[in-house]
Design a protein around this motif. Structure first.
Motif, short mmCIF file in Angstrom:
data_model
loop_
_atom_site.label_atom_id
_atom_site.label_comp_id
_atom_site.label_asym_id
_atom_site.label_seq_id
_atom_site.Cartn_x
_atom_site.Cartn_y
_atom_site.Cartn_z
N PRO A 142 24.64 48.08 -54.55
CA PRO A 142 25.66 49.01 -54.05
C PRO A 142 25.22 50.46 -54.18
O PRO A 142 24.28 50.78 -54.91
N ALA A 143 25.93 51.32 -53.50
CA ALA A 143 25.64 52.76 -53.58
C ALA A 143 25.89 53.27 -54.98
O ALA A 143 26.84 52.84 -55.65
N PRO A 144 25.07 54.19 -55.46
CA PRO A 144 25.32 54.78 -56.78
C PRO A 144 26.52 55.72 -56.73
O PRO A 144 26.96 56.14 -55.65
N GLU A 145 27.03 56.06 -57.88
CA GLU A 145 28.10 57.05 -57.95
C GLU A 145 27.52 58.42 -57.59
O GLU A 145 26.35 58.70 -57.86
N PRO A 146 28.32 59.30 -56.99
CA PRO A 146 27.81 60.66 -56.69
C PRO A 146 27.52 61.40 -57.99
O PRO A 146 28.15 61.17 -59.02
N THR A 256 19.17 62.72 -54.84
CA THR A 256 18.82 61.30 -54.72
C THR A 256 20.06 60.46 -54.49
O THR A 256 20.09 59.59 -53.61
N ALA A 257 21.12 60.72 -55.25
CA ALA A 257 22.35 59.95 -55.10
C ALA A 257 22.97 60.17 -53.72
O ALA A 257 23.46 59.22 -53.09
N ALA A 258 22.92 61.40 -53.21
CA ALA A 258 23.51 61.69 -51.90
C ALA A 258 22.80 60.89 -50.81
O ALA A 258 23.44 60.32 -49.91
N ALA A 264 23.46 53.55 -47.97
CA ALA A 264 24.27 52.38 -48.28
C ALA A 264 25.62 52.39 -47.57
O ALA A 264 26.06 51.34 -47.06
N LEU A 265 26.27 53.55 -47.53
CA LEU A 265 27.64 53.61 -47.01
C LEU A 265 27.70 53.94 -45.52
O LEU A 265 28.50 53.35 -44.79
N ASP A 266 26.88 54.90 -45.08
CA ASP A 266 26.91 55.30 -43.67
C ASP A 266 26.05 54.39 -42.80
O ASP A 266 26.46 54.01 -41.70
N ARG A 267 24.87 54.06 -43.29
CA ARG A 267 23.97 53.21 -42.51
C ARG A 267 24.08 51.73 -42.88
O ARG A 267 23.47 50.89 -42.25
N GLU A 288 13.44 54.29 -61.77
CA GLU A 288 13.77 53.05 -62.49
C GLU A 288 15.22 53.08 -62.97
O GLU A 288 15.92 52.06 -62.89
N ARG A 289 15.66 54.22 -63.47
CA ARG A 289 17.05 54.34 -63.91
C ARG A 289 18.02 54.20 -62.74
O ARG A 289 19.18 53.79 -62.91
N ALA A 290 17.57 54.53 -61.53
CA ALA A 290 18.40 54.39 -60.34
C ALA A 290 18.36 52.98 -59.77
O ALA A 290 18.98 52.70 -58.74
N GLY A 291 17.63 52.07 -60.44
CA GLY A 291 17.60 50.67 -60.02
C GLY A 291 16.40 50.25 -59.20
O GLY A 291 16.36 49.12 -58.69
#
Length: 307
Positions: A142-146, A256-258, A264-267, A288-291
């Motif tokens: 899933p998309a990360p939190e902003p 990076t999150a944006a 994930a959400l728009d595309r 790595e921390r971002a998955g």
């Protein structure tokens, strides 16, 4: 066997080169030449410092190499042999021709995408040393939190025809020590803006508001890869850059999150890839921390000058 070296491909030579590269990509499951190399494949369109070597066997497309020279001391090479003609010594003949064209005074770097085992054997033959490891990492989920932006910084998207010069200045500053990214020219940027995949809505700019106007301080350029036989449609963290003066304030994390949230959400893309040098430990830890986890590795071998 014939090897033709040229800085300006004819339509026939271009077709031969693309035939080899397409067959290699199908057989190996990955591109044999980088995006930058593929963008240079144009009929009758020479680029300064770029030499194309097209190899044929009995008038059949057999191999292709692209030699990029940088000044009088360095060169970079990408090459491929047609899968149906491998194991006949054609790769060694192609590399011999590349080294002759590069000249004995230059250090020559050879990219091997995916770390093909035949390349390791060739490297041993030429006494080449492994000098670089570029990791492709992927993330599915899933998309990360902003993440919050630094105070005084806002996000907007790239405006073609307005933002090129400012972006090139920041890119050169952010990647001053990077061998490829930091040297982008107006033509390099224009080539990518003209590609079918380019979408300004996925090119995020971080700007800091000042009395004199806005100043570009960071960016996250995303990319979408069409589906192939090997992969579904994939998103890419194409490149993230931050002004060195802004580093350490959370801007890179926010950018990076944006971009990941856009993919994930728009595309609506489940999997995202990126490329990062293995020796960039700080960036590897962030991803790595971002998955993200390693998917495959490209390597670079270096042949020292003999002159």
């Amino acid at each position: 066997m014939v090897i033709t070296g040229t800085d300006s491909l004819t339509a026939e030579e271009l077709d031969e080169a693309r035939t080899v590269l397409a067959a290699a990509a199908t057989a190996d499951g990955r591109e044999a030449v980088s995006e930058a190399g593929r963008l240079r494949l144009r009929a009758d369109s020479p680029r300064p410092g770029i030499l194309h070597l097209v190899q044929t066997l009995d008038s059949r497309p057999a191999g292709y190499a692209q030699l990029e020279t940088t000044g009088e001391q360095a060169a970079t090479v990408e090459a491929a042999v047609h899968p149906e003609l491998r194991g006949r010594g054609l790769g060694r003949q192609l590399i011999d021709a590349v080294l002759e064209d590069a000249g004995p005074q230059r250090t020559v770097d050879f990219w091997v995408h995916g770390g093909h085992p035949a390349a390791a054997r060739l490297a041993e033959h030429y006494g080449a040393q492994l000098v670089r490891e570029l990791r492709q990492m992927r993330r599915t989920g899933p998309a990360p939190e902003p993440a919050p932006l630094p105070e005084g910084v806002t996000l907007r998207t790239f405006r073609p025809g307005e933002d090129e010069a400012a972006w090139l200045r920041l890119n050169a500053l952010a990647f001053a020590h990077h061998p490829e990214q930091g040297s982008w020219t107006e033509q390099d940027l224009a080539d990518r803006l003209a590609e079918p995949w380019f979408d300004p809505n996925g090119f995020f700019l971080a700007v800091r508001r000042e009395e004199s106007g806005e100043r570009l301080v960071g960016y996250h350029w995303t990319k979408v890869h069409p589906a192939t036989a090997a992969d579904p449609e994939l998103g890419e963290v194409y490149v993230v850059g931050v002004d060195p003066a802004e580093q350490g304030g959370g801007l890179g994390k926010a950018l990076t999150a944006a971009g990941l949230r856009h993919l994930a959400l728009d595309r609506r893309l489940a999997t995202v890839l990126l490329y990062v040098d293995a020796d960039n430990a700080a960036a590897v830890r962030v991803y790595e921390r971002a998955g993200f986890a390693i998917h495959e590795i490209d390597v670079m071998y270096q042949v020292k000058p003999t002159g």
